[in-house]
Design an enzyme around this catalytic site. Structure first.
Site, PDB file in Angstrom:
ATOM      1  N   HIS A  53      50.593  43.196  -9.407  1.00 36.52           N
ATOM      2  CA  HIS A  53      49.974  43.522 -10.699  1.00 36.52           C
ATOM      3  C   HIS A  53      51.051  43.306 -11.772  1.00 36.52           C
ATOM      4  O   HIS A  53      52.239  43.476 -11.490  1.00 36.52           O
ATOM      5  CB  HIS A  53      49.557  44.990 -10.652  1.00 36.52           C
TER       6      HIS A  53
ATOM      7  N   ASP B 247      54.442  49.897  -4.730  1.00 35.08           N
ATOM      8  CA  ASP B 247      53.449  50.222  -5.747  1.00 35.08           C
ATOM      9  C   ASP B 247      52.180  50.691  -5.022  1.00 35.08           C
ATOM     10  O   ASP B 247      51.464  49.889  -4.434  1.00 35.08           O
ATOM     11  CB  ASP B 247      53.181  48.960  -6.585  1.00 35.08           C
TER      12      ASP B 247
ATOM     13  N   CYS C  97      44.793  41.615 -14.406  1.00 31.57           N
ATOM     14  CA  CYS C  97      46.213  41.900 -14.651  1.00 31.57           C
ATOM     15  C   CYS C  97      47.098  41.361 -13.536  1.00 31.57           C
ATOM     16  O   CYS C  97      48.131  41.957 -13.208  1.00 31.57           O
ATOM     17  CB  CYS C  97      46.489  43.390 -14.828  1.00 31.57           C
TER      18      CYS C  97
ATOM     19  N   GLN D 218      46.858  51.303  -5.681  1.00 33.56           N
ATOM     20  CA  GLN D 218      45.551  51.098  -5.044  1.00 33.56           C
ATOM     21  C   GLN D 218      45.439  51.806  -3.697  1.00 33.56           C
ATOM     22  O   GLN D 218      44.403  51.726  -3.046  1.00 33.56           O
ATOM     23  CB  GLN D 218      45.275  49.598  -4.859  1.00 33.56           C
TER      24      GLN D 218
ATOM     25  N   LYS E 169      43.389  56.413 -10.523  1.00 35.62           N
ATOM     26  CA  LYS E 169      42.777  55.541  -9.516  1.00 35.62           C
ATOM     27  C   LYS E 169      42.455  56.315  -8.245  1.00 35.62           C
ATOM     28  O   LYS E 169      42.030  55.741  -7.244  1.00 35.62           O
ATOM     29  CB  LYS E 169      43.711  54.370  -9.204  1.00 35.62           C
TER      30      LYS E 169
HETATM   31  C1  LIG Z   1      48.334  47.392  -7.826  1.00 38.00           C
HETATM   32  C2  LIG Z   1      48.429  48.025  -9.181  1.00 38.00           C
HETATM   33  N1  LIG Z   1      49.636  48.323  -9.705  1.00 38.00           N
HETATM   34  C3  LIG Z   1      49.777  48.899 -10.896  1.00 38.00           C
HETATM   35  C4  LIG Z   1      48.684  49.209 -11.683  1.00 38.00           C
HETATM   36  C5  LIG Z   1      48.907  49.848 -13.027  1.00 38.00           C
HETATM   37  O1  LIG Z   1      48.443  51.150 -13.026  1.00 38.00           O
HETATM   38  P1  LIG Z   1      48.422  52.013 -14.367  1.00 38.00           P
HETATM   39  O2  LIG Z   1      47.760  51.173 -15.387  1.00 38.00           O
HETATM   40  O3  LIG Z   1      47.622  53.213 -13.982  1.00 38.00           O
HETATM   41  O4  LIG Z   1      49.831  52.353 -14.690  1.00 38.00           O
HETATM   42  C6  LIG Z   1      47.421  48.910 -11.211  1.00 38.00           C
HETATM   43  C7  LIG Z   1      46.248  49.181 -12.049  1.00 38.00           C
HETATM   44  O5  LIG Z   1      45.349  48.368 -12.216  1.00 38.00           O
HETATM   45  C8  LIG Z   1      47.288  48.310  -9.931  1.00 38.00           C
HETATM   46  O6  LIG Z   1      46.078  48.012  -9.443  1.00 38.00           O
END
Ligand SMILES: Cc1ncc(COP(=O)(O)O)c(C=O)c1O
Lengths: 144, 405
Positions: free
Chosen positions: B122, B199, B363, B202, B225
């Site tokens: 992401h 990370d 993203c 998800q 999430k």
């Molecule tokens: C794999 C992953 N990493 C990071 C993020 C970023 O999360 P946040 O916007 O809650 O900081 C997301 C959110 O879409 C994600 O799916």
């Protein structure tokens, strides 16, 4: 037809749809009538960057001093809306275009597509059409 | 244990809504999940009965709020098997957690060093590292995914060397649904004494998370999430690492003593929590994880896997539809494209039918680019979705494709 009359005609045309599916099906049909941009202008220079669907827009002044728009998009719903915008604004003098309040999209229930958060490039598209009109107006004023 | 889907659906008030006159079918859970009563009520109760600033007051309310906040930390630490609550830093979410580490790592990264990520990251687990590389002159090494959307551990292994300063990898891809072999990759990195950040944005809502089993040095996630409120999340870090890293933001709460010429910083976890924290959010996060735990993450996973298999088989029946991401290990997310039809058109018309999905690059633009696409249509599941909703979605999709083709 003036811009105003054209907007009215479109509002009337759309008033027969009470079902969203018919309305969108018609919009998709309208996309097919879009005055196509010449392939040679389908470049980044004429690309309007929305987030998801891409729109290419070109404008020129005809012999009578009217702005003629051509365009294309890779999404058919966007294409339909671009087609409507061109129907309304193309073939008019720069001043008329700049003086227009585009109210028909709201009246036919498609205003959501013009929201800046929609990420389809239509807001920038309208701005770009006005920008072309302004540029042509400045040019012709300079000549006078 | 019986998975009482009727009861679960009742507990998420937003699911009763209609959109454009149709019952809401919410299939955009990878973007954010809905919140159950238990979470909403916990936050309301905090503001009704406990609201006060934490760690500061000598008065009764401040003590209540502080106790609640710290016990949320303890609960979360326990749930992900951290060895100590001080290893849990509350943040705004995954993005802030990763930025914190990427900024703190500037101390350890020099010109010519390398940072290893995967091509399925992401933007939140890509741009902070890329920018760290820009500031320091380090190189960003990107491990590609194969056609199915899986990482090759051998490729990972060969990318690691004595210049690698950190490996940053997503646990689950938000576009492909792939569950990465994070434990195996962590072990490979540790053999060369390279720290690993995972990370987990998800993962929290879908699979068990055990940071000691993975043995990663950092683990990040976002509450929103996983049925918790927006604006709260966490960074887990092994205390050896967190002790070593410099603070990220400065201000109140994170200090021990302040003089005009010098300041000494507070201990963990406070060193990384400058300013008044999001106490209601932390309590909401605790309530959300308790909610997950009450139903059992293994039960949720099993239920979601059945939905995923059903949706996958139904989608595969649609002509010219191609699923992007067919890893053997995947959860809750299906990305697809339909030949000759723009994702934006599909998303727009599905919305008219009350169905919330997402279109675009999610993203993760470099990943979508690597498949030669400009975007996909993504449906993503949560514990409250049903087979019936998938039927509605598939029917709507067929109708929409009928209009567009
Ligand atoms: C794999 C992953 N990493 C990071 C993020 C970023 O999360 P946040 O916007 O809650 O900081 C997301 C959110 O879409 C994600 O799916």
């Amino acid at each position: 037809m003036t811009i105003q009359e054209q907007q009215k005609a479109i509002i009337e045309e759309f008033s027969i749809f009470d079902d969203w599916m018919d309305k969108y099906a018609y919009l998709i049909e309208l996309g097919k009538e879009l005055p196509m941009i010449d392939e040679k202008y389908k470049t980044n220079q004429y690309l309007i960057t929305g987030c998801q669907s891409r729109v290419w827009l070109f404008a020129e002044l005809d012999d009578e001093g009217k702005v003629v728009f051509t365009a294309d998009s890779d999404a058919v719903i966007t294409k339909g809306i671009v087609s409507l915008l061109i129907k309304v604004l193309s073939g008019h003098a720069p001043k008329e275009i700049l003086d227009t309040d585009l109210e028909f999209l709201e009246k036919i229930g498609l205003k959501e597509h013009l929201s800046p958060t929609r990420a389809n490039g239509l807001v920038s598209m309208v701005k770009q059409m006005q920008f072309y009109a302004r540029a042509f107006q400045l040019k012709s004023n300079a000549k006078k | 244990m019986l998975y009482d889907i009727e009861q679960i659906r009742k507990e998420f008030p937003i699911l009763k809504q209609t959109v454009n006159g149709k019952p809401l079918v919410y299939l955009d859970n990878a973007a954010t999940t809905q919140k159950p009563d238990q979470v909403i009520n916990r936050m309301v109760a905090y503001y009704e009965n406990e609201n006060s600033n934490v760690h500061r007051g000598v008065h009764h309310l401040s003590q209540l709020a502080t106790d609640a906040y710290e016990s949320a930390r303890k609960y979360i630490a326990n749930y992900i098997h951290a060895s100590d609550p001080k290893e849990i830093i509350f943040t705004r979410g995954t993005t802030e957690s990763i930025n914190l580490i990427a900024n703190a790592f500037e101390t350890f990264v020099n010109e010519g060093d390398e940072i290893v990520i995967s091509s399925m990251e992401h933007h939140s687990n890509l741009v902070p590292w890329q920018q760290l590389c820009v500031r320091t002159g380090a190189g960003l090494i990107v491990i590609p995914v194969n056609e199915e959307g899986e990482l090759d551990t051998d490729q990972f292994k060969s990318a690691l060397n004595e210049r690698t300063r950190i490996v940053a990898l997503t646990h689950i891809s938000n576009v492909l649904g792939t569950i990465n072999p994070v434990k195996e990759i962590t072990q490979l990195a540790h053999e060369m004494e390279i720290p690993v950040l995972i990370d987990g944005a998800q993962a929290m809502a879908h699979i068990p998370v055990d940071v000691q089993d993975i043995d990663c040095d950092f683990y990040t996630f976002s509450g929103h999430k996983a049925y918790a409120p927006m604006g709260i999340g966490a960074l887990y870090g092994k205390s050896e690492w967190l002790e070593k890293l410099p603070p990220y933001q400065f201000g109140g709460e994170m200090i021990e003593s302040v003089h005009f010429d010098a300041t000494t910083f507070n201990d963990l976890p406070y060193k990384f929590e400058a300013g008044t924290p999001n106490v209601a959010g932390a309590l909401g996060l605790e309530a959300a994880i308790r909610y997950i735990d009450k139903h059992g993450i293994e039960n949720i996973r099993k239920y979601e896997d059945e939905l995923l298999a059903f949706a996958t088989s139904q989608l595969n029946l649609i002509e010219d539809l191609q699923i992007i991401g067919t890893a053997a290990q995947k959860t809750a997310v299906i990305s697809f494209i339909v030949d000759g039809v723009h994702a934006y058109d599909i998303g727009t018309l599905l919305d008219k039918m009350g169905i919330a999905i997402r279109t675009g690059n999610h993203c993760a633009q470099p990943l979508v680019d690597s498949y030669g696409l400009t975007g996909t249509i993504r449906m993503s599941l949560a514990m409250y979705n049903t087979k019936k909703e998938i039927d509605i979605f598939i029917d709507a999709l067929k109708k929409v494709l009928g209009m567009l083709r």
